[in-house]
Design an enzyme around this catalytic site. Structure first.
Site: not given
Ligand SMILES: *Cc1c(COP(=O)(O)O)cnc(C)c1O
Length: 450
Positions: A157, A252, A284
């Site tokens: 994702y 990522d 995050k």
């Protein structure tokens, strides 16, 4: 399949009048009552908890019930909730104005902190979400190489940008959507999806279309289909394939960045093996709970960005002073002692959960990537998305609800990582340990049709 068992595992003893009221009010004005799909409890059934406060390892819901939190806002709460140093920095900064739409010193300091931690990052640009970071990195890779195609892995994702929303793991898996309507075939056609950990498949793709591929994007550790670590040498091989073919490797680290070490998974793996991704994305943890994210990497690539290069990218709130202050204050506390605590706490919770399941004879794998971990209800190590989806996912909802009733808040999907924080202490771990045996019994008693 768990995706369809909307009430599976919901105990009749659950009583949440105020959570239920907020959910009903939310559903009247917001699709599904939530602002990000997994929060709706679709995969586990029951009423989502509406949290009103958090302190350290605990969160409290609208009905006043307290939980040990193993979601941590999906990573940002790495120091625990309402950490005094972070709250103080946010209050101080906010009192001087919330946003200027002009540069401010904190942005430079946060960029310096990222560059000093991750030596593959020579230059970095701040954005407001992980989605924006990966979208922008992809555009930059296409602009830099003059090529259109992107290679991504099934089950990884990278946020909800159109070209990355193919075989995209947890959120999409949870709701059983193979791909999202609204992503046009022409956009999807430029995304090549390959099984995770399948180097031969990536090599075949490059043999066929190597001169059209702008970039490979991969999660540093796949952690959005449950935690699936890269096979030894897999990421390094991607880097050299890219280099040999004039493509860029986008690493990522939105989830792993500044969580699994001070330099993220890059610090665990690439830095010790002596190779570098071309671009990295972060989010995050680096926002400390406020919207801040980033993409960065090779200076010659990053200098293709406007205003000094032709690739356009911008943001009204990019580098927002308050978000940047939260991120800086958070990273200031992300030192060796914190990472040692996260690693040992994660190992303890993972071991306790695994032991409880084994005691009830529940077949499972506890998979880890640094201090990220998750359970798969299957008898073999999971290396890709097909295997992840083939597990006995229906064992998770009753396990989840048993834990929730006992005051432990787990991710509401088996396809998500669990997150610990610097605030998870013996008392919090003790509550988790006490809750696990009954939850393991519930998982053992589950059946595909309940
Ligand atoms: C969470 C996540 C994203 C998306 O970040 P948002 O801030 O939710 O847009 C991208 N990549 C990975 C690996 C993630 O875990």
């Amino acid at each position: 399949m768990a995706e369809n068992s909307s009430t599976a595992g919901v105990s009749a003893s659950e009583s949440n009048p105020l959570n239920a009221q907020w959910f009903a009010r939310g559903q009247a004005v917001t699709p599904g009552g939530v602002n990000s799909p997994v929060r709706a409890f679709g995969a586990v059934g029951g009423t989502p908890r509406f949290f009103v406060s958090g302190k350290g390892p605990y969160v409290t819901d609208a009905d006043g019930k307290e939980y040990v939190d193993l979601v941590g806002s999906w990573g940002p709460a790495i120091l625990g909730h309402a950490h005094p140093g972070v709250i103080e920095a946010v209050k101080m900064t906010a009192s001087h104005g919330l946003s200027f739409g002009a540069p401010s010193p904190g942005e430079v300091q946060l960029a310096e902190e990222i560059v000093s931690r991750v030596d593959a990052v020579e230059k970095v640009r701040l954005v407001s979400s992980g989605t924006e970071a990966t979208m922008s990195a992809i555009r930059l890779a296409r602009g830099f190489t003059g090529r259109a195609k992107i290679v991504k892995f099934a089950g990884c994702y990278h946020g909800h940008g159109d070209s990355l929303l193919a075989a995209a793991g947890s959120g999409v898996a949870t709701f059983g959507l193979p791909d999202s309507p609204g992503v046009t075939p022409s956009i999807a056609a430029d995304t090549i999806v390959v099984p995770y950990n399948d180097l031969a498949a990536v090599e075949r793709v490059f043999a066929e279309a190597g001169d059209q591929i702008a970039a490979i994007i991969t999660e540093a550790v796949a952690a959005n289909m449950g935690v699936v670590p890269p096979a030894p040498g897999f990421n390094a091989a991607l880097a050299s394939l890219c280099q040999a073919n004039g493509a860029l490797l986008i690493f990522d680290e939105v989830m792993t960045g500044f969580r699994v070490s001070r330099a993220g998974w890059y610090g665990v793996e690439a830095a010790t093996e002596g190779w570098k991704p071309d671009l990295l994305t972060f989010g995050k943890v680096m926002g400390g709970g406020l919207p801040a994210a980033a993409f960065g990497g090779r200076a010659d690539v990053m200098d293709h960005l406007a205003p000094i290069g032709p690739v356009y990218q911008a943001g009204t709130l990019s580098g927002n002073p308050v978000a940047v202050a939260a991120g800086l204050a958070t990273l200031n506390h992300c030192d060796d002692a914190l990472y040692a605590h996260l690693d040992s706490t994660a190992a303890t919770v993972a071991r306790l959960a695994s032991e409880a399941l084994s005691a009830e004879g529940v077949t499972h794998q506890m998979q880890t990537g640094g201090n990220l971990f998750s359970i798969f209800f299957t008898d073999e190590p999971v290396v890709d998305y097909a295997q992840a989806k083939a597990q006995e996912a229906w064992r998770y909802p009753p396990f989840f609800h048993s834990m929730l009733n006992a005051g432990v808040s787990l991710p509401p999907s088996v396809y998500e990582s669990w997150f610990v924080s610097g605030a998870h202490d013996d008392r919090a771990i003790d509550r988790i340990a006490k809750a696990l045996p009954a939850a393991a019994k519930a998982a053992a008693a589950a059946s595909p049709t309940t």
